[in-house]
Structure formats: structure tokens, C-alpha cells
Scaffold this active site. Structure first.
Site, PDB file in Angstrom:
ATOM      1  NE  ARG A   1      -1.472   0.944   3.939  1.00 11.55           N
ATOM      2  CZ  ARG A   1      -0.716   1.868   4.532  1.00 11.55           C
ATOM      3  NH1 ARG A   1      -0.749   3.127   4.120  1.00 11.55           N
ATOM      4  NH2 ARG A   1       0.095   1.539   5.525  1.00 11.55           N
TER       5      ARG A   1
ATOM      6  NE  ARG B   1     -17.898 -17.220  26.513  1.00 11.83           N
ATOM      7  CZ  ARG B   1     -19.198 -17.401  26.695  1.00 11.83           C
ATOM      8  NH1 ARG B   1     -19.923 -16.439  27.275  1.00 11.83           N
ATOM      9  NH2 ARG B   1     -19.787 -18.528  26.323  1.00 11.83           N
TER      10      ARG B   1
ATOM     11  CB  CYS C   1      -0.870  -3.000  12.835  1.00 15.42           C
ATOM     12  SG  CYS C   1      -0.736  -1.830  11.468  1.00 15.42           S
TER      13      CYS C   1
ATOM     14  CB  ALA D   1       4.105  -7.888  11.905  1.00 12.53           C
ATOM     15  CG  ASP D   2       7.508  -1.646  10.194  1.00 14.15           C
ATOM     16  OD1 ASP D   2       8.587  -2.216   9.959  1.00 14.15           O
ATOM     17  OD2 ASP D   2       7.394  -0.399  10.226  1.00 14.15           O
TER      18      ASP D   2
ATOM     19  CG  HIS E   1       5.596  -6.207   6.272  1.00 13.03           C
ATOM     20  ND1 HIS E   1       4.344  -6.523   6.763  1.00 13.03           N
ATOM     21  CD2 HIS E   1       5.770  -4.884   6.520  1.00 13.03           C
ATOM     22  CE1 HIS E   1       3.787  -5.437   7.274  1.00 13.03           C
ATOM     23  NE2 HIS E   1       4.639  -4.428   7.149  1.00 13.03           N
TER      24      HIS E   1
ATOM     25  CB  ALA F   1       6.418   2.509   5.048  1.00 15.24           C
TER      26      ALA F   1
END
Length: 264
Positions: free
Chosen positions: A21, A127, A146, A168-169, A207, A263
Site C-alpha cells: 500500500r 473469553r 495492526c 507486522a512492520d 514484513h 512507511a
């Protein structure tokens, strides 16, 4: 933190190059998990210095139910600046969903208060879940969550937490997320009379951005140092009552910071 470094190496060498993106491009893998026993030290990276003040202030900001960056700016935290509008607003992001989830009937739910009470009164519940992914609100958010869902688990007097993170950066974001949820687990354990257990971090699209490859290689060349210790200095009634000065990090001796672009 060997699990993090192994994952960093795996993505760097075995990941698939993909467009994304932001237009930067990533190298990614899908479906990985890391585990951290909080009794063995606080999981804060030592192969590069992390700004612990930003991590803690962001977590306290979430727990306040806040979605305007004013509090962060007052405390010299800039990690959300790129996504805020001119008034500093981000829409109904994490804090709003944690503390004021809006149902279809217009009622709101304080998920943090609810799960804290459940841990106290019904610790064997399956729960003990908090979600930030409110489908109806996602289009209104400056950045959809995220790290979107976490679950607590009580066993043997210890409180563990598992987080699911869809995106996940790995170089910039994930080290912050590990530390933040380790803090949250420790804080929740403290107010419910438990000891911190494990933090389990489950990742979807994990990533490295293409402009983080050199930084990742530099980090992997460094030898990890002993983990620091996270201290809670004050007893409070609820996890939402904590203040910044209630915490202390000791014996943190990291390698120097490694700069990398965000980014957007």
C-alpha cells in the site's frame, strides 16, 4: 530476544518480495509466532536502542481511551504524527475501541474494564479478549489496527497474553509492540494479584520494508545483551489508573539506535 532475531533473519533471507500500500515494497512471510517468558526478563531489544518513553506513553494513551495526539505531543512522542489530521485526530483507533467500543444499538463497552474484572472474578474464562477491529469503524480510522486482538490466560497464578497482529512492520513496529504488550501484561497482572507469565506474539503478514534491509543486516551483526527489568513502583486500583512515573526500567544496556524511515 533470540526469537525476534531469528524471525528477522528468516524474513530477510527467505521472504517473498511484494508490492504494498505504501509504495515502498516489502519482503514478507505469513503466519509466524514468537514467545517471551516475562519471568526471564523484560523483552526489550538490546541489539538496538528503543525509545522506552514513547512505548510507555503510547500505551498509557491507549488506556486513556484517547485518539488525539495532543497527549503524545505534550510528552514529545511523534510516532503518530504522520497519520493525524490538522486537529490531531486519528478517528476511532485503538484507545476508542479499547475503552468505548460502540455496538449496533448505540451502547458502548469499556473492554479494558470488562476484561480486568473478568480476570479477577472468572480467571478460567476463555473469553478474556479485547479487540480493536470494529469493522463498522475501520473506514473512519486514520490507520486501521495492526495489532488488533489480544487474549489473556490465567494459570498457576500467572497471567499470560497472546496478541494477533495482522500487519507486522518487523524492523520498526514489532519491537515496540512486543515491549508494549509485555508492559500491558505486567500491568494487568499487577492489579489482579497475579505474576506476569508469557507474552505470545502471533503475526499475520510479517514484513521488512525494502528500505530497512541494510538496517536489519546491521542489527543481525550485533551480539544480544542481557535483558532489562521492568518494575512497577505503585499499587493502583485499576490498570487505567497507572501514570508514567509508576514504572522503572533497570539494567537496559543496548547497542546504539539504528535509524530507519517510516512507511506511511
Amino acid at each position: 530476544m533470540q526469537g525476534y532475531l531469528q524471525l528477522l533473519d528468516e524474513v530477510l533471507h527467505d521472504g517473498i518480495d511484494r508490492d504494498d500500500r505504501t509504495g515502498v515494497g516489502t519482503r514478507s512471510l505469513f503466519g509466524r509466532q514468537m514467545r517471551f517468558d516475562l519471568a526471564e526478563g523484560f523483552p526489550l531489544l538490546t541489539t538496538k536502542k528503543l525509545h522506552i518513553r514513547s512505548i510507555l506513553h503510547e500505551l498509557l494513551w491507549f488506556l486513556r481511551g484517547d485518539t488525539n495526539i495532543g497527549y503524545l505531543k505534550e510528552n514529545k512522542v511523534s510516532i503518530w504524527d504522520e497519520w493525524a489530521d490538522e486537529a490531531g485526530d486519528l478517528g476511532p483507533v485503538y484507545g476508542h475501541q479499547w475503552r468505548s467500543w460502540e455496538g449496533a444499538n448505540g451502547d458502548t463497552v469499556d473492554q479494558i474494564a470488562w476484561v480486568e474484572n473478568e480476570i479477577r472474578t472468572n480467571p478460567r474464562s476463555r473469553r478474556l479478549v479485547v479487540s480493536a477491529w470494529n469493522v463498522a469503524d475501520v473506514p473512519k480510522m486514520a490507520l486501521p489496527p495492526c495489532h488488533l486482538l489480544f487474549q489473556f490466560y490465567v494459570s498457576g497464578g500467572r497471567l499470560s497474553c497472546q496478541l494477533y497482529q495482522r500487519s507486522a512492520d518487523l524492523f520498526l513496529g514489532v519491537p515496540f509492540n512486543i515491549a508494549s504488550y509485555a508492559m500491558l501484561t505486567s500491568m494487568m497482572a499487577h492489579v489482579t494479584g497475579l505474576k506476569p507469565g508469557e507474552f505470545v506474539h502471533t503475526l499475520g503478514d510479517v514484513h521488512l520494508y525494502s528500505n530497512h534491509f541494510d538496517q536489519a543486516r546491521e542489527q543481525l551483526s550485533r551480539t544480544p545483551r542481557p535483558l532489562p527489568t521492568f518494575h512497577i513502583k505503585r499499587d493502583v486500583a485499576s490498570v487505567t489508573d497507572f501514570q508514567f512515573d509508576d514504572f522503572e526500567l533497570t539494567n537496559y544496556d543496548p547497542h546504539p539506535h539504528i535509524k530507519a524511515p517510516v512507511a506511511v
